[in-house]
Design a protein around this motif. Structure first.
Motif, PDB file in Angstrom:
ATOM      1  N   GLY A 240       0.806  -1.211   0.000  1.00  0.00           N
ATOM      2  CA  GLY A 240       0.000   0.000   0.000  1.00  0.00           C
ATOM      3  C   GLY A 240       0.841   1.263   0.000  1.00  0.00           C
ATOM      4  N   ARG A 241       1.834   1.302   0.883  1.00  0.00           N
ATOM      5  CA  ARG A 241       2.693   2.491   0.965  1.00  0.00           C
ATOM      6  C   ARG A 241       3.519   2.657  -0.309  1.00  0.00           C
ATOM      7  NH1 ARG A 241       3.573   4.413   6.307  1.00  0.00           N
ATOM      8  NH2 ARG A 241       2.444   3.197   7.871  1.00  0.00           N
ATOM      9  N   LEU A 242       4.123   1.554  -0.758  1.00  0.00           N
ATOM     10  CA  LEU A 242       4.956   1.615  -1.957  1.00  0.00           C
ATOM     11  C   LEU A 242       4.128   1.999  -3.177  1.00  0.00           C
ATOM     12  CD1 LEU A 242       7.735   1.075  -3.283  1.00  0.00           C
ATOM     13  CD2 LEU A 242       6.982  -1.284  -3.637  1.00  0.00           C
ATOM     14  N   GLY A 243       2.966   1.366  -3.328  1.00  0.00           N
ATOM     15  CA  GLY A 243       2.127   1.649  -4.482  1.00  0.00           C
ATOM     16  C   GLY A 243       1.666   3.089  -4.515  1.00  0.00           C
ATOM     17  N   HIS A 244       1.263   3.619  -3.365  1.00  0.00           N
ATOM     18  CA  HIS A 244       0.797   5.007  -3.301  1.00  0.00           C
ATOM     19  C   HIS A 244       1.909   5.971  -3.688  1.00  0.00           C
ATOM     20  CE1 HIS A 244      -0.094   8.864  -1.237  1.00  0.00           C
ATOM     21  NE2 HIS A 244      -1.331   8.599  -1.623  1.00  0.00           N
ATOM     22  N   ASP A 245       3.100   5.776  -3.120  1.00  0.00           N
ATOM     23  CA  ASP A 245       4.214   6.685  -3.403  1.00  0.00           C
ATOM     24  C   ASP A 245       4.665   6.578  -4.859  1.00  0.00           C
ATOM     25  OD1 ASP A 245       4.120   7.506  -0.805  1.00  0.00           O
ATOM     26  OD2 ASP A 245       5.826   6.300  -0.131  1.00  0.00           O
ATOM     27  N   LEU A 246       4.761   5.348  -5.364  1.00  0.00           N
ATOM     28  CA  LEU A 246       5.204   5.170  -6.745  1.00  0.00           C
ATOM     29  C   LEU A 246       4.194   5.747  -7.734  1.00  0.00           C
ATOM     30  CD1 LEU A 246       6.783   1.593  -6.765  1.00  0.00           C
ATOM     31  CD2 LEU A 246       7.954   3.782  -7.033  1.00  0.00           C
ATOM     32  N   ASN A 247       2.914   5.572  -7.452  1.00  0.00           N
ATOM     33  CA  ASN A 247       1.903   6.122  -8.354  1.00  0.00           C
ATOM     34  C   ASN A 247       1.986   7.643  -8.417  1.00  0.00           C
ATOM     35  OD1 ASN A 247       0.533   3.979  -9.563  1.00  0.00           O
ATOM     36  ND2 ASN A 247      -0.724   3.612  -7.758  1.00  0.00           N
ATOM     37  N   ASN A 248       2.228   8.282  -7.274  1.00  0.00           N
ATOM     38  CA  ASN A 248       2.377   9.739  -7.272  1.00  0.00           C
ATOM     39  C   ASN A 248       3.584  10.168  -8.101  1.00  0.00           C
ATOM     40  OD1 ASN A 248       0.141  10.157  -5.673  1.00  0.00           O
ATOM     41  ND2 ASN A 248       1.292  10.221  -3.756  1.00  0.00           N
ATOM     42  N   LEU A 249       4.705   9.477  -7.922  1.00  0.00           N
ATOM     43  CA  LEU A 249       5.911   9.816  -8.674  1.00  0.00           C
ATOM     44  C   LEU A 249       5.730   9.562 -10.166  1.00  0.00           C
ATOM     45  CD1 LEU A 249       8.583   8.311  -6.248  1.00  0.00           C
ATOM     46  CD2 LEU A 249       8.159  10.739  -6.664  1.00  0.00           C
ATOM     47  N   LEU A 250       5.123   8.431 -10.493  1.00  0.00           N
ATOM     48  CA  LEU A 250       4.940   8.091 -11.902  1.00  0.00           C
ATOM     49  C   LEU A 250       3.970   9.043 -12.590  1.00  0.00           C
ATOM     50  CD1 LEU A 250       4.867   4.207 -11.608  1.00  0.00           C
ATOM     51  CD2 LEU A 250       6.514   5.546 -12.929  1.00  0.00           C
ATOM     52  N   SER A 251       2.976   9.519 -11.861  1.00  0.00           N
ATOM     53  CA  SER A 251       2.049  10.493 -12.449  1.00  0.00           C
ATOM     54  C   SER A 251       2.791  11.756 -12.859  1.00  0.00           C
ATOM     55  CB  SER A 251       0.943  10.841 -11.445  1.00  0.00           C
ATOM     56  OG  SER A 251       0.129   9.720 -11.189  1.00  0.00           O
ATOM     57  N   THR A 252       3.731  12.187 -12.017  1.00  0.00           N
ATOM     58  CA  THR A 252       4.532  13.367 -12.338  1.00  0.00           C
ATOM     59  C   THR A 252       5.427  13.106 -13.543  1.00  0.00           C
ATOM     60  OG1 THR A 252       4.534  14.048 -10.015  1.00  0.00           O
ATOM     61  CG2 THR A 252       6.229  15.000 -11.444  1.00  0.00           C
ATOM     62  N   VAL A 253       6.076  11.937 -13.555  1.00  0.00           N
ATOM     63  CA  VAL A 253       6.973  11.589 -14.665  1.00  0.00           C
ATOM     64  C   VAL A 253       6.206  11.518 -15.980  1.00  0.00           C
ATOM     65  CG1 VAL A 253       8.433   9.768 -15.618  1.00  0.00           C
ATOM     66  CG2 VAL A 253       8.639  10.388 -13.207  1.00  0.00           C
ATOM     67  N   ILE A 254       5.073  10.811 -15.975  1.00  0.00           N
ATOM     68  CA  ILE A 254       4.298  10.644 -17.205  1.00  0.00           C
ATOM     69  C   ILE A 254       3.744  11.981 -17.689  1.00  0.00           C
ATOM     70  CG2 ILE A 254       2.181   9.619 -18.144  1.00  0.00           C
ATOM     71  CD1 ILE A 254       2.758   7.170 -16.356  1.00  0.00           C
ATOM     72  N   GLY A 255       3.271  12.807 -16.749  1.00  0.00           N
ATOM     73  CA  GLY A 255       2.763  14.119 -17.136  1.00  0.00           C
ATOM     74  C   GLY A 255       3.847  14.996 -17.736  1.00  0.00           C
ATOM     75  N   SER A 256       5.027  14.989 -17.136  1.00  0.00           N
ATOM     76  CA  SER A 256       6.137  15.804 -17.643  1.00  0.00           C
ATOM     77  C   SER A 256       6.606  15.313 -19.009  1.00  0.00           C
ATOM     78  CB  SER A 256       7.304  15.775 -16.653  1.00  0.00           C
ATOM     79  OG  SER A 256       6.916  16.322 -15.405  1.00  0.00           O
ATOM     80  N   LEU A 257       6.686  13.999 -19.172  1.00  0.00           N
ATOM     81  CA  LEU A 257       7.093  13.448 -20.464  1.00  0.00           C
ATOM     82  C   LEU A 257       6.086  13.806 -21.556  1.00  0.00           C
ATOM     83  CD1 LEU A 257       8.367   9.907 -19.395  1.00  0.00           C
ATOM     84  CD2 LEU A 257       9.748  11.760 -20.367  1.00  0.00           C
ATOM     85  N   GLY A 258       4.814  13.840 -21.187  1.00  0.00           N
ATOM     86  CA  GLY A 258       3.800  14.220 -22.163  1.00  0.00           C
ATOM     87  C   GLY A 258       3.991  15.644 -22.658  1.00  0.00           C
ATOM     88  N   LEU A 259       4.353  16.544 -21.743  1.00  0.00           N
ATOM     89  CA  LEU A 259       4.602  17.939 -22.138  1.00  0.00           C
ATOM     90  C   LEU A 259       5.832  18.039 -23.036  1.00  0.00           C
ATOM     91  CD1 LEU A 259       3.898  19.740 -18.732  1.00  0.00           C
ATOM     92  CD2 LEU A 259       2.427  19.681 -20.760  1.00  0.00           C
ATOM     93  N   ILE A 260       6.889  17.288 -22.693  1.00  0.00           N
ATOM     94  CA  ILE A 260       8.102  17.297 -23.525  1.00  0.00           C
ATOM     95  C   ILE A 260       7.794  16.740 -24.912  1.00  0.00           C
ATOM     96  CG2 ILE A 260      10.430  16.345 -23.759  1.00  0.00           C
ATOM     97  CD1 ILE A 260      10.583  16.314 -20.700  1.00  0.00           C
TER      98      ILE A 260
END
Length: 253
Positions: free
Chosen positions: A30-50
């Motif tokens: 639960g803890r790992l999934g929550h933290d990783l999902n938050n980080l991945l959302s930022t990464v995917i969003g930033s890559l989309g802008l690039i």
């Protein structure tokens, strides 16, 4: 597709279900999934802008690099989701569903995924009570079980999907012994599960296949979904004769 008049018997000799509620595993997932999902959302969003900027600048090489990074990030996000499912920590959207309706709707799709040497048989017990489950996750669970059965029968044979109802008495499942449960079974005539592996097949990330063949999340994901839906999963298997996996769900109130 044939309808059968009598409900299926409750399976016996089942493996006790792996408890995704194991405190250490669930807390970690639960803890790992929550933290990783938050980080991945930022990464995917930033890559989309690039990516949009590369398209605007007609930078094809840069766009390809970003596309590769996006694909890897989405694969990682999918793996995190699968871990959460296996831990019984997924977000479910339950609704009242009719099991036989779902199985009828899935049958054409499942038939297309099977090679010509596998004969799909669907046997549905009439008059089953509805379930209160997430229909998308239920469909995904059935598909996962059919894929497992297909891979267990490289030489072909009969694959049977059946629905029924029965009590958990006489089994080792962690269910109310006097309560009626709706059952969905997927049976194959494949290689079966070796005795030394039967206590491990529901472990997240366990697989008997080569490491290049996949991550081994299928059965653990199905088990996590069923557990979170207040049901249980049972396995009957005999090496050389095949395997039957049964999902047991309480009827909707």
């Amino acid at each position: 597709m044939k309808e059968r008049a009598s409900p299926s018997d409750t399976a016996t000799g089942n493996l006790p279900p792996l408890d995704p509620g194991n405190a250490t595993f669930v807390d970690f997932a639960g803890r790992l999934g929550h933290d990783l999902n938050n980080l991945l959302s930022t990464v995917i969003g930033s890559l989309g802008l690039i990516r949009e900027e590369n398209i605007a600048n007609e930078d094809q090489e840069g766009q390809q690099l970003v596309d590769d990074a996006l694909s890897a990030s989405r694969d990682c996000a999918d793996l995190v989701d699968r871990l959460m499912i296996a831990a019984g920590k997924q977000l479910l959207r339950p609704q009242r569903v009719a099991v036989n309706s779902i199985l009828r709707r899935l049958t054409p799709l499942l038939t297309q995924t099977l090679p010509d040497n596998i004969d799909l048989q669907v046997s549905l017990a009439p008059g089953l009570p509805d379930l209160d489950v997430d229909p998308d996750r239920l469909e995904a669970a059935i598909i996962d079980l059919v894929v497992n059965a297909r891979e267990a029968m490289p030489s072909g044979g009969e694959l049977v999907i059946s629905s029924g109802a029965g009590k958990a008495s006489g089994t080792r499942l962690a269910l109310e012994s006097d309560r009626l449960y709706v059952q969905i079974s997927v049976s194959d005539v494949g290689s079966g599960i070796p005795e030394e592996l039967r206590d491990r097949v529901l472990e997240p990330l366990f697989t008997s296949k080569p490491s290049s063949a996949g991550r081994g999340m299928g059965l653990s994901m199905v088990n996590g979904f069923v557990y979170q839906s207040h049901g249980a999963l049972s396995i009957d298997s005999e090496p050389g004769r095949g395997t039957r996996v049964t999902l047991h769900f309480p009827p909707a109130d």
